[in-house]
Design a protein around this motif. Structure first.
Motif, short mmCIF file in Angstrom:
data_model
loop_
_atom_site.label_atom_id
_atom_site.label_comp_id
_atom_site.label_asym_id
_atom_site.label_seq_id
_atom_site.Cartn_x
_atom_site.Cartn_y
_atom_site.Cartn_z
N ARG A 252 -14.19 13.63 13.08
CA ARG A 252 -14.48 13.66 11.64
C ARG A 252 -15.57 14.70 11.38
N THR A 281 -10.92 16.84 9.44
CA THR A 281 -11.02 16.59 10.88
C THR A 281 -10.73 17.85 11.68
N ALA A 297 -10.36 8.33 17.06
CA ALA A 297 -11.17 9.11 16.13
C ALA A 297 -12.65 8.97 16.49
#
Length: 530
Positions: A252, A281, A297
């Motif tokens: 992110r 991202t 993530a």
């Protein structure tokens, strides 16, 4: 006969009393003729004054030798030994340095020693040297457009705790002058030095640690692979570690707008939608992803801004002169207004824009805003995001940043055109309405973001194993074992475990393709064994 038995018992008791004590602090110095040679230095937490020295000849309360762990890059992990602290006198957060056979073996901190009045032999655990960095905070300095290694050297030269050693040559390639991969911004005012070095190491795609001499290192060249002939040495297959597999890492970069940003999204049918910022991202994918499809993530490391600055593109303006001064990166020169409705804008279609930066002055009776617009360029109708941040009047050059990722709706529309703009209006007759010293778009630093994302990839090793060597082998990041039951096996080393005791004088357990477990589980295992 009865007298003879009594005489034999008396002679046996006398013989036993003449033998050396076999109590807990009788330290044998040989095993099969091999000497146990070690030295343990002990300092207070700030490493002041000369150390207390313990050796195999004068153990001072240590019983049974040492077991310790190093990471494959040489980072100190933990050290285990047993002793009476009324004799050792380990103070709280004592600094210890272990030397074996004249070579540095371990360096660390004993955060939780036994009581100084303890009369019992207790298990003692020293954490690796980075424990000293865990309790040292950054000082709020901002780093802009500097290399990772240059940032690390500046931080450590100023803030390295007294219990550790800083050397410029242990940061980077060994020259002490290379700057490393560039970072647009690094700022972690309340982060610890441990957090800082973790973040900087990930930003460079390198490893870091504190070595067996108590020296902080980051990104030093890797040592040559350890090559071992199996030749009947103890070999143990380990369980595959697949739980932490990551073959696609999603990092992110930006997830939300700045505080105070007012935003709306206009759809292709001209309806107005609530602005829903997209998560911007960077994605790193391993070659093994089609097999494992293991996605995870991650947030950007603390303090690391994975962004760049763009001052070139399509320029438009009104009621301003010297517009080039607004894009020359010189904070002392400005584009100044000639009318009461000035504006200056910069547009780009080549990079992912997530914000705009402005340095300005504004007259007291003017109203103004910093704007960021994301437009779709994929169709005849141009839906878009309009983000606005009101500006305060100021006669001193002031910096302001608007972070505004495109909306999820706009990202789905396809290619975008992003426009950063400052606009102002003032009553008739107002002079010096607006001066723009700097207007720049904030973009994703694709190279840095991908480098950090790649650092999170982790593929499982199909045949992890543990090999036991009858000597103290230096840690390396990979190893090759020839002639093993599985043939020639080459893999990353996860952990080196050492033992220097009367039972195993010089023993190294090398794990290939396995860390053995998490740091917490290893610590618990050792605590239970004690």
């Amino acid at each position: 006969m009865r007298l003879l038995i009594l005489l034999l018992l008396f002679l046996t008791a006398c013989t036993r009393s003449a033998l050396p004590s076999a109590g807990p602090f009788h330290y044998r110095t040989t095993q099969g003729g091999a000497p146990l040679t070690w030295n343990l230095s002990i300092w207070p937490a700030n490493k002041s004054g000369p150390p207390k020295q313990l050796t195999q000849a004068a153990p001072g309360g240590i019983d049974g030798g040492f077991r310790w762990q190093l990471a494959s890059n040489g980072n100190t992990v933990q050290l285990e030994f047993t002793g009476r602290n009324d004799l050792l006198a380990l103070p709280p957060r004592a600094v210890v340095s272990l030397t074996v056979d004249g070579s540095p073996a371990f360096y660390g901190i004993v955060p939780d020693p036994a009581s100084l009045e303890s009369l019992d032999a207790e298990g003692l655990l020293a954490a690796g040297g980075e424990e000293a960095l865990r309790l040292t905070l950054m000082d709020g300095k901002v780093y802009r457009n500097m290399g990772v290694y240059a940032i690390a050297r500046d931080i450590l030269s100023r803030l390295c705790p007294p219990s550790l050693t800083y050397s410029a040559t242990l940061i980077g390639d060994g020259t002490g002058t290379d700057v490393g991969p560039s970072l647009g911004t690094y700022y972690a005012p309340t982060g610890t030095l441990q957090d800082t070095l973790i973040s900087l190491a990930k930003s460079a795609g390198k490893t870091w640690g504190v070595d067996a001499q108590g020296r902080v290192f980051l990104g030093i060249p890797q040592t040559a692979a350890l090559t071992v002939a199996y030749a009947g040495q103890p070999w143990r297959r380990l369980q595959v570690q697949g739980r932490e597999t990551v073959t696609q890492a999603v990092l992110r970069v930006a997830t939300a707008p700045s505080n105070g940003v007012q935003g709306v999204t206009q759809a292709a049918d001209y309806s107005v939608l609530d602005y829903l910022p997209a998560t911007v991202t960077s994605v790193a994918t391993a070659a093994e992803h089609p097999l494992y499809h293991a996605q995870k993530a991650f947030s950007a490391p603390e303090g690391v801004a994975l962004t760049g600055v763009l001052r070139t593109g399509t320029v438009d303006s009104r009621d301003l002169i010297d517009t080039a001064n607004g894009f020359d990166a010189d904070p002392a020169t400005a584009s100044t207004s000639t009318g009461i409705t000035p504006y200056l804008q910069l547009a780009d279609t080549t990079q992912r824009v997530i914000g705009v930066r402005l340095r300005y002055t504004l007259s007291a009776d003017a109203t103004a805003s910093l704007n960021l617009t994301h437009l779709s360029t994929s169709g005849l109708v141009l839906p878009g995001d309009v983000l606005r941040l009101p500006l305060n009047a100021t006669d001193t050059p002031t910096d302001i940043v608007l972070i505004g990722p495109p909306s999820a709706y706009m990202v789905a529309q396809g290619p975008l055109k992003s426009i950063g703009q400052v606009t102002a209006t003032a009553p008739t007759g107002t002079t010096n309405v607006l001066a723009v010293y700097d207007l720049a778009l904030i973009t994703v630093d694709e190279v840095a973001a991908l480098r950090v994302a790649t650092s999170y990839l982790q593929t499982p090793f199909a045949a992890p194993a543990e090999l036991t060597l009858p000597y103290l082998a230096p840690p390396t990041e990979s190893a090759t074992v020839t002639g093993s039951p599985d043939g020639t096996v080459t893999g990353p080393t996860g952990l080196f475990e050492y033992e220097h005791t009367t039972q195993n004088v010089r023993t190294t357990k090398v794990r290939l393709g396995s860390t053995g477990s998490s740091d917490l589980v290893r610590s618990l295992r050792w605590a239970v064994r004690q």
